[in-house]
Design a protein around this motif. Structure first.
Motif, PDB file in Angstrom:
ATOM      1  N   GLN A  23      -8.234  -8.051   0.030  1.00  0.00           N
ATOM      2  CA  GLN A  23      -8.164  -8.841  -1.202  1.00  0.00           C
ATOM      3  C   GLN A  23      -7.451  -8.061  -2.305  1.00  0.00           C
ATOM      4  O   GLN A  23      -6.605  -8.602  -3.023  1.00  0.00           O
ATOM      5  CB  GLN A  23      -9.573  -9.230  -1.648  1.00  0.00           C
ATOM      6  CG  GLN A  23     -10.239 -10.239  -0.728  1.00  0.00           C
ATOM      7  CD  GLN A  23     -11.703 -10.482  -1.087  1.00  0.00           C
ATOM      8  OE1 GLN A  23     -12.356  -9.616  -1.652  1.00  0.00           O
ATOM      9  NE2 GLN A  23     -12.215 -11.657  -0.737  1.00  0.00           N
ATOM     10  N   ILE A  24      -7.810  -6.790  -2.443  1.00  0.00           N
ATOM     11  CA  ILE A  24      -7.170  -5.947  -3.466  1.00  0.00           C
ATOM     12  C   ILE A  24      -5.685  -5.816  -3.189  1.00  0.00           C
ATOM     13  O   ILE A  24      -4.852  -5.919  -4.099  1.00  0.00           O
ATOM     14  CB  ILE A  24      -7.849  -4.565  -3.513  1.00  0.00           C
ATOM     15  CG1 ILE A  24      -9.289  -4.707  -4.029  1.00  0.00           C
ATOM     16  CG2 ILE A  24      -7.064  -3.606  -4.399  1.00  0.00           C
ATOM     17  CD1 ILE A  24     -10.123  -3.454  -3.862  1.00  0.00           C
ATOM     18  N   ALA A  25      -5.333  -5.591  -1.916  1.00  0.00           N
ATOM     19  CA  ALA A  25      -3.919  -5.442  -1.547  1.00  0.00           C
ATOM     20  C   ALA A  25      -3.139  -6.725  -1.818  1.00  0.00           C
ATOM     21  O   ALA A  25      -2.005  -6.683  -2.303  1.00  0.00           O
ATOM     22  CB  ALA A  25      -3.811  -5.052  -0.074  1.00  0.00           C
ATOM     23  N   ALA A  26      -3.755  -7.878  -1.516  1.00  0.00           N
ATOM     24  CA  ALA A  26      -3.074  -9.158  -1.742  1.00  0.00           C
ATOM     25  C   ALA A  26      -2.830  -9.401  -3.228  1.00  0.00           C
ATOM     26  O   ALA A  26      -1.730  -9.812  -3.637  1.00  0.00           O
ATOM     27  CB  ALA A  26      -3.907 -10.294  -1.149  1.00  0.00           C
ATOM     28  N   VAL A  27      -3.863  -9.150  -4.045  1.00  0.00           N
ATOM     29  CA  VAL A  27      -3.712  -9.330  -5.492  1.00  0.00           C
ATOM     30  C   VAL A  27      -2.676  -8.355  -6.045  1.00  0.00           C
ATOM     31  O   VAL A  27      -1.815  -8.722  -6.855  1.00  0.00           O
ATOM     32  CB  VAL A  27      -5.073  -9.146  -6.203  1.00  0.00           C
ATOM     33  CG1 VAL A  27      -4.889  -9.172  -7.717  1.00  0.00           C
ATOM     34  CG2 VAL A  27      -6.047 -10.231  -5.776  1.00  0.00           C
TER      35      VAL A  27
END
Length: 215
Positions: A116-120
């Motif tokens: 999730q962090i990488a996608a954001v």
């Protein structure tokens, strides 16, 4: 336009749909989002700003200017309050000692959170700025009307800067308003990570934007 869109669309996206809701219940929920205080405040500000007699009464020198300044003072407390909500969302709301690390407020990083962090991070600090730079360059080179509008360096600076800013802290507020403490906690951890990791990316894009606009 940002505030109404955020409080209508983001609230819809982040809210869990109720089971077996009737059309009337769904309509009432939608009406509550559309007519929420932030949306009403934004639309009211537009009306006041576009009507000179009302604007002159409220702004500097106007009869109701003290009321306006009092409202401004109260409004200045919003950002510190959101920061408190963001910080509070990192902690557990209960005292269950047998809960998992994520539920007890202890640091926990799993594969899902990393994704999730990488996608954001990828969306906010690579995809959006790159697309914005490409679109503005193409408009300035191939669309004469747009080139005239984009000839103002400060306007281009603001447009590009908006594309490389981190996600809104208000996301945790929506979860808390819905009573979803676990969702607020997860969102707060993602935002904190993105804010910390985003400092080098924002510095890079800011330098690139300043060079591009020659400001």
């Amino acid at each position: 336009g940002w505030s109404p869109l955020f409080w209508v669309l983001a609230t819809t996206i982040l809210s869990k749909p109720g089971a077996n809701e009737t059309r009337i219940e769904k309509f009432n929920k939608l009406k509550g989002r559309v007519l929420s205080p932030p949306v009403i405040a934004s639309l009211s500000a537009l009306v006041i700003g576009f009507i000179p007699p009302i604007r002159n009464v409220l702004l500097a020198g106007g009869l109701l200017n003290p009321v306006f300044e009092a409202m401004r003072t109260l409004g200045n407390a919003y950002l510190p309050a959101v920061l408190l909500v963001l910080a509070g969302s990192l902690l557990s709301s209960g005292g269950n000692k047998t809960a998992s690390p994520a539920a007890s407020g202890e640091p926990s990083v799993d594969l899902k959170s990393l994704k999730q962090i990488a996608a954001v991070y990828f969306s906010r600090f690579f995809l959006l700025p790159t697309v914005a730079f490409t679109i503005i360059k193409l408009l300035k080179e191939h669309v004469p009307l747009a080139a005239g509008v984009l000839s103002e360096p400060l306007l281009v600076f603001i447009l590009l800067l908006e594309t490389c800013m981190p996600s809104a802290q208000n996301s945790t507020v929506i979860y808390n308003l819905n009573g979803d403490t676990q969702g607020a906690q997860t969102m707060a951890r993602i935002l904190i990570s993105v804010y910390a990791l985003g400092i080098p990316a924002m510095s890079f894009w800011l330098a690139k934007i300043l060079k591009f606009t020659a400001l």
